[in-house]
Design a protein around this motif. Structure first.
Motif, PDB file in Angstrom:
ATOM      1  N   MET B   1       0.836  -1.213   0.000  1.00  0.00           N
ATOM      2  CA  MET B   1       0.000   0.000   0.000  1.00  0.00           C
ATOM      3  C   MET B   1       0.868   1.260   0.000  1.00  0.00           C
ATOM      4  O   MET B   1       0.562   2.221  -0.682  1.00  0.00           O
ATOM      5  N   LYS B   4       2.221   1.813  -3.389  1.00  0.00           N
ATOM      6  CA  LYS B   4       1.160   2.346  -4.263  1.00  0.00           C
ATOM      7  C   LYS B   4       0.970   3.842  -4.001  1.00  0.00           C
ATOM      8  O   LYS B   4       0.806   4.635  -4.919  1.00  0.00           O
ATOM      9  N   GLU B   5       1.019   4.177  -2.716  1.00  0.00           N
ATOM     10  CA  GLU B   5       0.840   5.575  -2.317  1.00  0.00           C
ATOM     11  C   GLU B   5       1.960   6.446  -2.896  1.00  0.00           C
ATOM     12  O   GLU B   5       1.693   7.527  -3.436  1.00  0.00           O
ATOM     13  N   PHE B   8       1.499   6.809  -6.611  1.00  0.00           N
ATOM     14  CA  PHE B   8       0.396   7.727  -6.866  1.00  0.00           C
ATOM     15  C   PHE B   8       0.840   9.171  -6.666  1.00  0.00           C
ATOM     16  O   PHE B   8       0.586  10.049  -7.497  1.00  0.00           O
ATOM     17  N   ASN B   9       1.546   9.397  -5.569  1.00  0.00           N
ATOM     18  CA  ASN B   9       2.029  10.755  -5.271  1.00  0.00           C
ATOM     19  C   ASN B   9       2.943  11.267  -6.374  1.00  0.00           C
ATOM     20  O   ASN B   9       2.857  12.430  -6.774  1.00  0.00           O
ATOM     21  N   VAL B  12       0.837  12.240  -9.401  1.00  0.00           N
ATOM     22  CA  VAL B  12       0.113  13.509  -9.180  1.00  0.00           C
ATOM     23  C   VAL B  12       1.080  14.691  -9.271  1.00  0.00           C
ATOM     24  O   VAL B  12       0.769  15.715  -9.886  1.00  0.00           O
ATOM     25  N   LEU B  41      -8.342  11.627 -10.240  1.00  0.00           N
ATOM     26  CA  LEU B  41      -7.364  11.086  -9.292  1.00  0.00           C
ATOM     27  C   LEU B  41      -7.860   9.769  -8.679  1.00  0.00           C
ATOM     28  O   LEU B  41      -7.079   8.832  -8.497  1.00  0.00           O
ATOM     29  N   VAL B  42      -9.158   9.706  -8.386  1.00  0.00           N
ATOM     30  CA  VAL B  42      -9.720   8.462  -7.830  1.00  0.00           C
ATOM     31  C   VAL B  42      -9.504   7.328  -8.827  1.00  0.00           C
ATOM     32  O   VAL B  42      -9.086   6.226  -8.464  1.00  0.00           O
ATOM     33  N   ASN B  43      -9.753   7.611 -10.120  1.00  0.00           N
ATOM     34  CA  ASN B  43      -9.605   6.562 -11.134  1.00  0.00           C
ATOM     35  C   ASN B  43      -8.150   6.197 -11.387  1.00  0.00           C
ATOM     36  O   ASN B  43      -7.847   5.055 -11.728  1.00  0.00           O
ATOM     37  N   TRP B  45      -5.933   6.185  -9.038  1.00  0.00           N
ATOM     38  CA  TRP B  45      -5.649   5.329  -7.872  1.00  0.00           C
ATOM     39  C   TRP B  45      -6.171   3.907  -8.111  1.00  0.00           C
ATOM     40  O   TRP B  45      -5.473   2.928  -7.903  1.00  0.00           O
ATOM     41  N   SER B  47      -6.782   2.459 -10.924  1.00  0.00           N
ATOM     42  CA  SER B  47      -6.174   1.770 -12.067  1.00  0.00           C
ATOM     43  C   SER B  47      -4.695   1.483 -11.861  1.00  0.00           C
ATOM     44  O   SER B  47      -4.070   0.805 -12.685  1.00  0.00           O
ATOM     45  N   SER B  50      -3.271  -1.984 -12.111  1.00  0.00           N
ATOM     46  CA  SER B  50      -3.277  -2.650 -13.417  1.00  0.00           C
ATOM     47  C   SER B  50      -2.285  -2.025 -14.395  1.00  0.00           C
ATOM     48  O   SER B  50      -2.173  -2.469 -15.531  1.00  0.00           O
TER      49      SER B  50
END
Lengths: 221, 171
Positions: B1, B4-5, B8-9, B12, B41-43, B45, B47, B50
């Motif tokens: 996690m 992933k975070e 993601f950061n 962004v 951003l939700v999408n 996260w 996706s 994958s």
């Protein structure tokens, strides 16, 4: 980058990462609850299975087999649905995503049909007894024609007379009433579920599918 | 996690401006843009797991942004507006040399705005990707159609815009 930086990046939309994690966790929570329910049911049913089999007799074994089959098929259908939901990705090319959306929001799916066998297995497993078996056997061996059968089923649907008979324990006089009652009840449940499901689809999912179809047409033109 | 975070950061940080720009094409309303940005951003996260690197990260981001904008505007996608102004990057890609100067006259820009808003939602998406400076190949990868098909569609859109701005009849 920490959470405060993310918040800044998202126009101060609060703990955004937390929201994203919640999105992920919501689905997982539902699946977790269902898994726990299954485990609890198994814990309850294992001793019941054991005593039913201990009692001996073909009916007990068949009952246990159908209930186990119902639960396992449900679990399988459920796991498959979960896998399909997990596969939805916004990172696919637009046209593919739209085609998948159109498929997903069709009113009928093969997966819906897959949930009928487990319901029937559980209904057989839970409802099977010597009495119901004999009534069914009598039904199939009787010379009752289909129209009479349908009239009886319809009568069950629209009048309380058979319920009254059942309650008055007069079912022994006419054992085949069990078959009519079960059939009537199943038809009633299926019709109500079908109508409710269709209305839900029309109000909630049809507009999404129509939009997707419109966009597909536009892209492919 | 945590991994992933971090991923993601990073995305962004590197693409925040780009995503905001895409949102700005679709709505003049600040709140709507903010909602769309958040949805994208939700999408991203969702996706992220994958993402295998089959497509470039840029194409991947644009796919999510365009797909989200279609879903977002699906609520009332026919009313979706496309917003451009003289500062819009690559605006000159829409027209021949010299037209951009003409567009700076307020009346012409307003007319362009009206014409853009009359385009279909897919044409608006194609325009937004073109204004982002994506190549025909990249646009084809995002939308999921062939490169020649993208070329034909964009040529048709440009011709329509040119004809309408030069006083041609509306279809």
């Amino acid at each position: 980058m920490n959470n405060s930086k993310i918040s800044q990046d998202t126009n101060g939309m609060g703990s955004f990462i937390d929201k994203l994690k919640r999105e992920d966790n919501n689905l997982q929570k539902i699946f977790k609850i269902l898994k726990i329910t299954y485990i609890v049911l198994l814990i309850i049913y294992i001793p019941i299975f054991y005593f039913e089999i201990e009692k001996g007799g073909l009916f007990q074994v068949v009952k246990v087999v159908f209930i186990a089959l119902g639960f396992s098929t449900f679990l399988f259908v459920f796991a498959y649905a979960q896998k399909k939901i997990k596969k939805i990705s916004y990172a696919e090319p637009t046209l593919i995503l739209l085609k998948k959306t159109e498929k997903r929001y069709r009113p009928f799916h093969l997966l819906d049909l897959a949930s009928i066998p487990p319901i029937l297995f559980l209904a057989i497993g839970l409802g099977l007894s010597e009495k119901t078996f004999l009534a069914t056997k009598e039904f199939f061996s009787s010379d009752l024609n289909l129209s009479t059968y349908l009239v009886e089923a319809r009568q069950f649907l629209f009048s309380g007379e058979h319920w009254f008979k059942m309650l008055a324990k007069t079912v022994n006089e006419f054992p085949m009433i069990i078959v009519f009652m079960v059939t009537g009840m199943l038809i009633f449940i299926f019709v109500i579920s079908f109508v409710a499901g269709y209305l839900l689809w029309v109000s909630k999912y049809k507009p999404i599918r129509d939009n997707a179809l419109e966009l597909i047409k536009e892209i492919e033109n | 996690m945590v991994n992933k975070e971090n991923k993601f950061n990073d995305i962004v940080t590197d693409n925040g401006k780009r995503i905001r720009r895409i949102c700005s094409y679709y709505s003049p309303n600040h709140e709507d843009r903010k909602d769309m940005y958040q949805d994208i951003l939700v999408n991203i996260w969702k996706s992220l797991d994958s993402f295998r690197g089959d497509a470039s990260i840029n194409t991947w981001i644009y796919r999510i942004a365009v797909n989200t904008s279609l879903g977002f505007t699906g609520k009332a996608f026919k009313q979706m507006q496309m917003i451009v102004d003289v500062d819009t990057e690559n605006l000159s890609l829409l027209f021949d040399e010299g037209t951009k100067e003409k567009l700076e006259q307020e009346a012409q820009l307003n007319q362009l705005q009206i014409e853009l808003n009359q385009m279909s939602v897919i044409d608006k998406s194609l325009m937004s990707l073109m204004l982002e400076g994506l190549s025909m190949r990249e646009i084809a990868d995002v939308i999921g159609i062939t490169e020649p098909n993208v070329k034909v569609k964009i040529h048709r859109i440009k011709e329509q815009l040119k004809s309408k701005l030069s006083g041609g009849k509306h279809e």
